[in-house]
Enzyme design. Structure first.
Site, PDB file in Angstrom:
ATOM      1  N   LYS A   1      -2.010  -1.581  -3.838  1.00 26.13           N
ATOM      2  CA  LYS A   1      -2.886  -0.412  -3.807  1.00 26.13           C
ATOM      3  C   LYS A   1      -2.036   0.842  -3.866  1.00 26.13           C
ATOM      4  O   LYS A   1      -1.103   0.965  -3.064  1.00 26.13           O
ATOM      5  CB  LYS A   1      -3.718  -0.433  -2.515  1.00 26.13           C
ATOM      6  CG  LYS A   1      -4.663   0.745  -2.366  1.00 26.13           C
ATOM      7  CD  LYS A   1      -5.393   0.696  -1.024  1.00 26.13           C
ATOM      8  CE  LYS A   1      -6.346   1.873  -0.873  1.00 26.13           C
ATOM      9  NZ  LYS A   1      -7.025   1.888   0.428  1.00 26.13           N
TER      10      LYS A   1
ATOM     11  N   LYS B   1       0.858  -1.185   0.000  1.00 23.96           N
ATOM     12  CA  LYS B   1       0.000   0.000   0.000  1.00 23.96           C
ATOM     13  C   LYS B   1       0.892   1.230   0.000  1.00 23.96           C
ATOM     14  O   LYS B   1       1.601   1.508   0.967  1.00 23.96           O
ATOM     15  CB  LYS B   1      -0.923   0.003   1.218  1.00 23.96           C
ATOM     16  CG  LYS B   1      -1.879   1.185   1.253  1.00 23.96           C
ATOM     17  CD  LYS B   1      -2.797   1.095   2.456  1.00 23.96           C
ATOM     18  CE  LYS B   1      -3.765   2.267   2.515  1.00 23.96           C
ATOM     19  NZ  LYS B   1      -4.658   2.193   3.693  1.00 23.96           N
TER      20      LYS B   1
END
Length: 326
Positions: free
Chosen positions: A251, A198
């Site tokens: 992400k 992330k």
């Protein structure tokens, strides 16, 4: 040295529209899509999110109505984000038995027992300061103390009916702590989908508006990944897999296709990608201005995720893409 034989070079296969489906290398299946939703307290509420056109904050009753389309279109599952009435320094509603997500899970499972529901596990939506963990008097996130709260959230969600637990906080050691806590409660069959890679990204801005979780001070760069880094993604995914993650995630997705490919080639494990709010809103804005055709852009974007190695696509466009695919 010329052998006397003509040189034969490979050429692109010519194909009709009928043949193209047979030779297509990458195909999309809505059962591999996950649709995110924002849930709020109240009744008969469907609040538009200004920075995410055609996305809404739903009260539980309105969400139940919306989920019929998800099932009818064969979407693989949903991802829930809760927006609490009350926020405090410890994010207490996140692990309360009567929290917004716990109420939503019970309501969904009463009506759609077979629908796969993923719950995001993080404190940022629930804390008064907007950070993903417990902070000290100097504003630094306390990693180890945060793990205890993340585990409490995960167990609470699983007991309320969550099918998959998805920690998005990026604290060190959180997958191990959550796995141990789930197992201790007898929830050994509840899988973990870890937000393993992330990145600290500008593409999260519309989400922060939707969930009202903009940090009140500082930023999240101390615990989210530097978008300049690639090898770090391999390290983070390896650690999460070792700690017990069943599915790992990249992400954002659209600007990180190289990371998706690299991780899939390295680990050969189930890989999800999150096509985040800014990526969604970017295409929405361009299509509304007539700069590109929305349907074509969505399918090309989803295909790029799949081609790079994604097994699961989480996107605010999931329902839209499923309708296009028919």
């Amino acid at each position: 040295m010329n052998s006397g034989y003509p040189i034969v070079r490979p050429r692109r296969m010519r194909s009709s529209l009928k043949l193209s489906g047979l030779i297509k290398e990458t195909t999309l299946d809505p059962s591999k899509f996950i649709m995110p939703y924002f849930v709020i307290h109240g009744n008969s509420l469907k609040e538009p999110i200004m920075t995410m056109p055609d996305q809404f904050r739903y009260s539980i009753d309105k969400l139940l109505e919306e989920l019929k389309s998800v099932i009818d279109m064969g979407i693989g599952g949903i991802l829930l984000f809760g927006i609490p009435k009350h926020k405090d320094e410890l994010g207490s509603e996140s692990y309360s038995p009567d929290g917004i997500i716990q109420q939503t899970l019970r309501a969904i499972k009463d009506v759609y027992s077979d629908l796969l529901v993923v719950t995001d596990v993080c404190l940022c939506d629930y804390t008064s300061h907007g950070h993903c963990g417990i902070v000290d008097e100097n504003g630094y996130v306390k990693n180890d103390e945060t793990l205890e709260y993340l585990a409490k959230i995960a167990v609470s969600y699983a007991k309320a009916g969550a099918d998959i637990i998805a920690p998005s906080d990026m604290m060190d050691g959180r997958v191990k702590k959550i796995r141990e806590s789930l197992d201790d409660e007898g929830l050994v069959n509840t899988p973990i989908m870890a937000y393993s890679s992330k990145y600290a990204s500008c593409f999260y801005e519309p989400f922060r508006d939707a969930a009202d979780c903009l940090p009140k001070f500082g930023n999240r760069k101390s615990y989210q990944m530097d978008f300049s880094n690639s090898d770090e993604a391999i390290l983070e995914v390896g650690l999460d897999l070792d700690e017990g993650a069943d599915i790992v995630m990249v992400k954002p997705a659209l600007s990180y296709l190289d990371i998706i490919y690299k991780l899939k080639q390295t680990f050969k494990r189930p890989l999800a990608v999150y096509n985040v709010s800014g990526e969604y809103s970017m295409i929405k804005a361009a299509s509304k201005l007539g700069y590109l055709k929305e349907d074509a852009a969505v399918i090309e974007m989803f295909t790029s995720f799949k081609r790079a190695g994604a097994d699961i696509i989480i996107s605010y466009y999931s329902l839209h893409a499923a309708k296009i695919l028919g």
